[in-house]
Design a protein around this motif. Structure first.
Motif, PDB file in Angstrom:
ATOM      1  N   GLN A 141       0.919  -1.194  -0.013  1.00  0.00           N
ATOM      2  CA  GLN A 141      -0.098  -0.064  -0.129  1.00  0.00           C
ATOM      3  C   GLN A 141       0.851   1.327   0.078  1.00  0.00           C
ATOM      4  N   MET A 142       1.124   1.902  -1.245  1.00  0.00           N
ATOM      5  CA  MET A 142       1.854   3.071  -1.497  1.00  0.00           C
ATOM      6  C   MET A 142       1.161   4.043  -2.101  1.00  0.00           C
ATOM      7  N   PRO A 143       1.222   5.332  -2.070  1.00  0.00           N
ATOM      8  CA  PRO A 143       0.361   6.371  -2.799  1.00  0.00           C
ATOM      9  C   PRO A 143       1.025   6.341  -4.250  1.00  0.00           C
ATOM     10  N   VAL A 144       0.171   7.033  -4.987  1.00  0.00           N
ATOM     11  CA  VAL A 144       0.516   7.310  -6.487  1.00  0.00           C
ATOM     12  C   VAL A 144       0.531   6.005  -7.330  1.00  0.00           C
ATOM     13  N   LYS A 145       1.485   4.798  -6.967  1.00  0.00           N
ATOM     14  CA  LYS A 145       1.421   3.595  -7.345  1.00  0.00           C
ATOM     15  C   LYS A 145       1.463   2.420  -6.245  1.00  0.00           C
ATOM     16  N   SER A 146       0.727   1.530  -6.450  1.00  0.00           N
ATOM     17  CA  SER A 146       0.628   0.601  -5.234  1.00  0.00           C
ATOM     18  C   SER A 146       1.866  -0.559  -5.586  1.00  0.00           C
ATOM     19  N   GLY A 147       2.124  -0.977  -4.370  1.00  0.00           N
ATOM     20  CA  GLY A 147       3.298  -1.985  -4.592  1.00  0.00           C
ATOM     21  C   GLY A 147       3.128  -3.028  -5.783  1.00  0.00           C
ATOM     22  N   ILE A 148       1.873  -3.282  -6.104  1.00  0.00           N
ATOM     23  CA  ILE A 148       1.421  -4.200  -7.078  1.00  0.00           C
ATOM     24  C   ILE A 148       1.578  -3.603  -8.298  1.00  0.00           C
ATOM     25  N   GLU A 149       1.163  -2.466  -8.423  1.00  0.00           N
ATOM     26  CA  GLU A 149       1.428  -1.688  -9.744  1.00  0.00           C
ATOM     27  C   GLU A 149       2.858  -1.353 -10.278  1.00  0.00           C
ATOM     28  N   ALA A 150       3.661  -1.088  -9.072  1.00  0.00           N
ATOM     29  CA  ALA A 150       5.081  -0.680  -9.347  1.00  0.00           C
ATOM     30  C   ALA A 150       5.747  -2.007  -9.773  1.00  0.00           C
TER      31      ALA A 150
ATOM     32  N   LYS B 209       4.392  -4.626 -11.621  1.00  0.00           N
ATOM     33  CA  LYS B 209       4.307  -4.961 -12.771  1.00  0.00           C
ATOM     34  C   LYS B 209       5.085  -3.906 -13.805  1.00  0.00           C
ATOM     35  N   VAL B 210       5.271  -2.647 -13.255  1.00  0.00           N
ATOM     36  CA  VAL B 210       6.080  -1.742 -14.322  1.00  0.00           C
ATOM     37  C   VAL B 210       7.417  -2.302 -14.248  1.00  0.00           C
ATOM     38  N   ILE B 211       7.825  -2.699 -13.106  1.00  0.00           N
ATOM     39  CA  ILE B 211       9.352  -3.160 -13.251  1.00  0.00           C
ATOM     40  C   ILE B 211       9.432  -4.457 -13.943  1.00  0.00           C
ATOM     41  N   ARG B 212       8.410  -5.271 -13.864  1.00  0.00           N
ATOM     42  CA  ARG B 212       8.652  -6.535 -14.548  1.00  0.00           C
ATOM     43  C   ARG B 212       8.397  -6.468 -16.139  1.00  0.00           C
ATOM     44  N   ASN B 213       7.103  -5.842 -16.271  1.00  0.00           N
ATOM     45  CA  ASN B 213       6.537  -5.649 -17.663  1.00  0.00           C
ATOM     46  C   ASN B 213       7.089  -4.529 -18.714  1.00  0.00           C
ATOM     47  N   GLU B 214       7.625  -3.499 -17.961  1.00  0.00           N
ATOM     48  CA  GLU B 214       7.895  -2.532 -18.958  1.00  0.00           C
ATOM     49  C   GLU B 214       9.393  -2.511 -18.933  1.00  0.00           C
ATOM     50  N   LEU B 215      10.279  -2.438 -17.667  1.00  0.00           N
ATOM     51  CA  LEU B 215      11.554  -2.093 -17.540  1.00  0.00           C
ATOM     52  C   LEU B 215      12.129  -3.407 -17.640  1.00  0.00           C
ATOM     53  N   LYS B 216      11.512  -4.635 -17.707  1.00  0.00           N
ATOM     54  CA  LYS B 216      11.997  -6.132 -17.935  1.00  0.00           C
ATOM     55  C   LYS B 216      13.036  -6.346 -17.030  1.00  0.00           C
ATOM     56  N   LEU B 217      13.126  -5.990 -15.441  1.00  0.00           N
ATOM     57  CA  LEU B 217      14.082  -6.124 -14.678  1.00  0.00           C
ATOM     58  C   LEU B 217      13.671  -7.227 -13.910  1.00  0.00           C
ATOM     59  N   ASN B 218      14.854  -8.192 -13.331  1.00  0.00           N
ATOM     60  CA  ASN B 218      14.614  -9.328 -12.731  1.00  0.00           C
ATOM     61  C   ASN B 218      15.005  -8.981 -11.102  1.00  0.00           C
TER      62      ASN B 218
ATOM     63  N   ASN C 131      -1.228  -6.997   5.974  1.00  0.00           N
ATOM     64  CA  ASN C 131      -2.403  -7.668   6.156  1.00  0.00           C
ATOM     65  C   ASN C 131      -2.410  -8.914   5.098  1.00  0.00           C
ATOM     66  N   ALA C 132      -1.794  -9.894   5.251  1.00  0.00           N
ATOM     67  CA  ALA C 132      -1.672 -10.994   4.277  1.00  0.00           C
ATOM     68  C   ALA C 132      -2.895 -11.894   4.357  1.00  0.00           C
ATOM     69  N   LEU C 133      -3.770 -11.871   3.580  1.00  0.00           N
ATOM     70  CA  LEU C 133      -4.916 -12.334   3.785  1.00  0.00           C
ATOM     71  C   LEU C 133      -4.925 -13.737   2.678  1.00  0.00           C
ATOM     72  N   LYS C 134      -6.085 -14.436   2.641  1.00  0.00           N
ATOM     73  CA  LYS C 134      -5.812 -15.567   2.018  1.00  0.00           C
ATOM     74  C   LYS C 134      -6.021 -15.175   0.322  1.00  0.00           C
ATOM     75  N   GLY C 135      -5.217 -15.723  -0.422  1.00  0.00           N
ATOM     76  CA  GLY C 135      -5.221 -15.275  -1.720  1.00  0.00           C
ATOM     77  C   GLY C 135      -4.143 -14.248  -2.229  1.00  0.00           C
ATOM     78  N   ASP C 136      -3.748 -13.555  -1.194  1.00  0.00           N
ATOM     79  CA  ASP C 136      -2.685 -12.503  -1.301  1.00  0.00           C
ATOM     80  C   ASP C 136      -1.536 -13.001  -1.904  1.00  0.00           C
ATOM     81  N   LYS C 137      -0.857 -14.093  -1.382  1.00  0.00           N
ATOM     82  CA  LYS C 137       0.494 -14.483  -1.705  1.00  0.00           C
ATOM     83  C   LYS C 137       0.125 -14.754  -3.327  1.00  0.00           C
ATOM     84  N   GLU C 138      -0.748 -15.556  -3.801  1.00  0.00           N
ATOM     85  CA  GLU C 138      -0.977 -15.593  -5.134  1.00  0.00           C
ATOM     86  C   GLU C 138      -1.090 -14.426  -5.973  1.00  0.00           C
ATOM     87  N   LYS C 139      -1.662 -13.457  -5.500  1.00  0.00           N
ATOM     88  CA  LYS C 139      -1.796 -12.035  -6.190  1.00  0.00           C
ATOM     89  C   LYS C 139      -0.520 -11.408  -6.293  1.00  0.00           C
ATOM     90  N   PHE C 140       0.362 -11.560  -5.087  1.00  0.00           N
ATOM     91  CA  PHE C 140       1.690 -11.060  -5.491  1.00  0.00           C
ATOM     92  C   PHE C 140       2.637 -11.755  -6.512  1.00  0.00           C
TER      93      PHE C 140
END
Length: 244
Positions: free
Chosen positions: A42-51, A53-62, A71-80
Motif C-alpha cells: 500500500q503506497m501512494p501514486v502507485k501501489s506495490g503491485i502496480e509498481a 508490474k511496471v518493473i517486470r513488464n515495462e522495465l524488464k528487470l529481474n 495484512n496478508a489475507l488468503k489469496g494475497d500470496k498468489e496475487k503478489f
C-alpha cells in the motif's frame, strides 16, 4: 512503518534506500542496481503491485522483489506472485525472517545468522500496569537500547497525528480514510506491544473496508485514541529509563 523497517535493516548493517511512493520506487529501481527490493503493497501514486508490474513488464528487470504487507489475507500470496513478486513478509517482521528471505533470493547465505543471545534489558523494571510490552522490540534489536528508544520516539512523534485523523474521519464517516490510517498504524501497534489494541485496530480496518458495524467503528476509534494516549504517557517515562 518505513522508518521502523529502515532502522531494523540498518541495525543489521544493510544499506537502505527508501521511496516516498510507488512511482519513485520504480524510478529508483530503474536507475540503481539493487540486490533486493522490499515493496510495500500500500503506497501512494502507485501501489506495490502496480509498481512491480511496471518493473517486470515495462522495465524488464529481474531484481528480487519481496512484498511487505500488514495484512496478508488468503489469496494475497498468489496475487503478489502473479504481479511478479518473488516472496512476501507480513508486518511486523523479525530481522531473522528478513535475512532468511534475502538469503533465499540472493544466494547470500551469510545474510542468515543465528541471532546472538538476547541480553536482559532493564529486567528489574516492574511491568505491572504498563500498556506496552516492549519485548518484541527488544528481541528484534537484540537488546539494543538505542534502537528501542528510537522506536519509542518515532511512535510518540507520529501517533498523535494519526489518532486525530482517524477519529475525525470516523466521525465524518470517511470510511476509506479510516481504513487507510488503520492499516498504516497497525504495525506500530504491534511493534509497541499494545496487546489490548491489536484486535481493535484490525476490526477498525475490516469494518471500514466492508463498511459494516459503522457505529462500532466510532467507538473503537475513540478507544484507540484513549488507550494510545495513556500508553504514550507511559512511554515518555520509559524513554528516560533507556537514557540512563
Amino acid at each position: 512503518n518505513q522508518m521502523i523497517a529502515r532502522i531494523i535493516m540498518e541495525e543489521a548493517g544493510i544499506e537502505v534506500d527508501t521511496a516516498a511512493n510507488g512511482k519513485i520506487a520504480v524510478d529508483m529501481v530503474q536507475d540503481t542496481n539493487y540486490d533486493v527490493v522490499l515493496m510495500d503493497i500500500q503506497m501512494p501514486v502507485k501501489s506495490g503491485i502496480e509498481a512491480t508490474k511496471v518493473i517486470r513488464n515495462e522495465l524488464k528487470l529481474n531484481v528480487p522483489i519481496i512484498a511487505v504487507t500488514a495484512n496478508a489475507l488468503k489469496g494475497d500470496k498468489e496475487k503478489f506472485m502473479a504481479a511478479g513478486m518473488n516472496d512476501y513478509l507480513s508486518k511486523p517482521f523479525k530481522l531473522v525472517e528478513l535475512k532468511s528471505k534475502i538469503a533465499g533470493l540472493t544466494g547470500r547465505q551469510e545474510a542468515v545468522e543465528d541471532p546472538s543471545p538476547i541480553r536482559e534489558v532493564n529486567n528489574n523494571r516492574d511491568a505491572t500496569g504498563k500498556l506496552c510490552d516492549l519485548s518484541f522490540l527488544q528481541e528484534v534489536s537484540n537488546g539494543n537500547d538505542d534502537f528501542v528508544a528510537k522506536m519509542i520516539e518515532g511512535f510518540l512523534e507520529h501517533t498523535p497525528d494519526s489518532l486525530e485523523k482517524i477519529t475525525r474521519h470516523a466521525e465524518n464517516k470517511q470510511w476509506d480514510r479510516v481504513r487507510a490510517i488503520a492499516h498504516k498504524i497497525k504495525p506500530s501497534i504491534d511493534f509497541m506491544g499494545l496487546k489490548s489494541l491489536e484486535q481493535d485496530i484490525r476490526l477498525i480496518e475490516e469494518y471500514a473496508d466492508d463498511q459494516t458495524n459503522l457505529v462500532e467503528i466510532i467507538a473503537l476509534t475513540q478507544r484507540l485514541k484513549e488507550v494510545c494516549e495513556q500508553a504514550m504517557q507511559q512511554l515518555r517515562k520509559e524513554l528516560s529509563q533507556f537514557a540512563q
